[in-house]
Design an enzyme around this catalytic site. Structure first.
Site, PDB file in Angstrom:
ATOM      1  N   CYS A  46       2.614   7.290   8.858  1.00  0.00           N
ATOM      2  CA  CYS A  46       2.010   5.974   8.854  1.00  0.00           C
ATOM      3  C   CYS A  46       3.233   4.962   9.424  1.00  0.00           C
ATOM      4  O   CYS A  46       3.626   5.054  10.635  1.00  0.00           O
ATOM      5  CB  CYS A  46       1.537   5.561   7.684  1.00  0.00           C
ATOM      6  N   LYS A 100      -7.882  -4.873   9.247  1.00  0.00           N
ATOM      7  CA  LYS A 100      -7.195  -3.652   8.591  1.00  0.00           C
ATOM      8  C   LYS A 100      -8.028  -2.402   9.263  1.00  0.00           C
ATOM      9  O   LYS A 100      -9.508  -2.386   9.071  1.00  0.00           O
ATOM     10  CB  LYS A 100      -7.218  -3.693   7.099  1.00  0.00           C
ATOM     11  N   SER A 153      -4.990   3.855   6.996  1.00  0.00           N
ATOM     12  CA  SER A 153      -5.150   2.715   6.263  1.00  0.00           C
ATOM     13  C   SER A 153      -3.908   1.824   6.666  1.00  0.00           C
ATOM     14  O   SER A 153      -2.735   1.972   6.260  1.00  0.00           O
ATOM     15  CB  SER A 153      -4.861   2.945   4.671  1.00  0.00           C
ATOM     16  N   HIS A 182      -2.860   9.181   7.120  1.00  0.00           N
ATOM     17  CA  HIS A 182      -2.480   9.562   5.780  1.00  0.00           C
ATOM     18  C   HIS A 182      -3.097  10.723   5.382  1.00  0.00           C
ATOM     19  O   HIS A 182      -4.267  10.899   4.606  1.00  0.00           O
ATOM     20  CB  HIS A 182      -2.716   8.318   4.867  1.00  0.00           C
ATOM     21  N   GLU A 218      -2.053  12.899   3.788  1.00  0.00           N
ATOM     22  CA  GLU A 218      -1.752  13.589   2.245  1.00  0.00           C
ATOM     23  C   GLU A 218      -2.621  12.761   1.201  1.00  0.00           C
ATOM     24  O   GLU A 218      -2.694  13.148   0.102  1.00  0.00           O
ATOM     25  CB  GLU A 218      -0.191  13.047   2.267  1.00  0.00           C
ATOM     26  N   ARG A 242      -8.161  -2.641  -4.910  1.00  0.00           N
ATOM     27  CA  ARG A 242      -6.978  -3.536  -4.924  1.00  0.00           C
ATOM     28  C   ARG A 242      -7.022  -4.749  -4.163  1.00  0.00           C
ATOM     29  O   ARG A 242      -6.652  -5.794  -4.552  1.00  0.00           O
ATOM     30  CB  ARG A 242      -5.882  -2.593  -4.672  1.00  0.00           C
TER      31      ARG A 242
END
Length: 302
Positions: A142, A163, A192, A235, A237, A249
């Site tokens: 990332c 985003k 992300s 991502h 992972e 969040r």
């Protein structure tokens, strides 16, 4: 892992044409084997979560792997205890005279900053320069991938209108490349981030190969021709729940954020998301460890 078969077996040449890793008997009988030494520069704020995600993947291969964790000396993380850092992490000053078979540089939620404005940018540049001679292959994730593209190849990131969050479809450009061994031609991966990199800039750089791309998420897997630098802009992972927790969040912070695309069933945040990228995550890490680290690293660093 490679297969060792009789030299004149008819299937041998067909396997080699398909880029299957076939090892000759001479190499198989003389190849030295030792544990791989992998260094992880963990720039993520929730370090313990990232540790678990990466160790889960590094531990799912036949190879024995010794893992060490690195954190920045010029910035102290606020989301992990000082005791944890002192117990399990070290800084570059203590490893700069060592050699490692592999290095992972994680992402960091700082893509809104110019690279030069990042507190630890000079330290990170020093680590990336050191890795060119002291590490066999580096896997960047990332923001770490964007940092590598900028530092090594002069390819800057650009800000997205909003985003990019969700799970997107990707297509391979060359399924014979070893890093993509076993991948489907079309596969899914989570992203992300607020920034991206230019596909055109990557394709125009003769030192790089764009291995996987998404119509919605852009460039995804980029690797240098020598395999020493591998950049993954998403991502893989991530756990199944990670994008959802990031979404909650952001909402609590009052950020105007869209529901992660193609993530919750029927785009309903009340429903539990499924992990649709797990198999390709394991393939990526296994292929990197095998083809770009284990098969390339010297038995004894000189």
């Amino acid at each position: 892992m490679p297969i060792n078969i009789p030299e004149h077996l008819p299937a041998r040449e067909l396997l080699k044409e398909e880029k299957i890793f076939v090892m000759d008997e001479g190499r198989a009988t003389t190849q030295d084997i030792r544990p791989l030494n992998i260094l992880i520069l963990n720039l993520m704020p929730e370090k313990e979560r990232t540790e678990l995600q990466l160790l889960r993947l590094l531990g799912n291969t036949p190879l024995q792997v010794n893992v060490s964790f690195l954190n920045t000396a010029t910035y102290e993380s606020k989301n992990v205890s000082k005791n944890h850092l002192e117990s399990f992490y070290t800084t570059f000053e203590h490893v700069k005279n060592r050699r490692y078979d592999g290095l992972i540089i994680t992402g960091a939620p700082i893509e809104h900053l110019e690279f030069e404005d990042v507190v630890y940018w000079d330290e990170l540049k020093q680590i990336m320069d050191w890795s060119k001679t002291n590490v066999t292959s580096v896997l960047h994730i990332c923001w770490g991938a964007q940092a590598a593209l900028y530092h090594h190849y002069g390819i800057d990131k650009y800000e997205l209108p909003k985003k990019l969050s969700g799970v997107f479809s990707h297509q391979l450009t060359d399924p014979t490349v070893e890093l993509a061994r076993g991948f489907n031609d079309i596969f899914h991966a989570p992203h992300s981030r607020y920034t991206s990199v230019s596909i055109e800039d990557i394709e125009q750089d003769s030192r790089l190969q764009l291995l996987a791309v998404s119509e919605d998420a852009g460039a995804f897997i980029i690797l240098s021709n020598d395999g020493k630098q591998i950049m993954v802009t998403g991502h893989l992972e991530y756990d199944a729940c990670t994008l959802g927790e990031e979404y909650e969040r952001d909402l609590k912070k009052g950020i105007d954020i869209d529901v992660p695309a193609n993530y919750f069933p029927d785009d309903d945040p009340k429903r539990e998301p499924l992990n649709t990228w797990r198999s390709h995550t394991h393939l990526l890490f296994s292929n990197w460890l095998n083809y770009y680290v284990y098969q390339e690293t010297p038995f004894e660093w000189e």
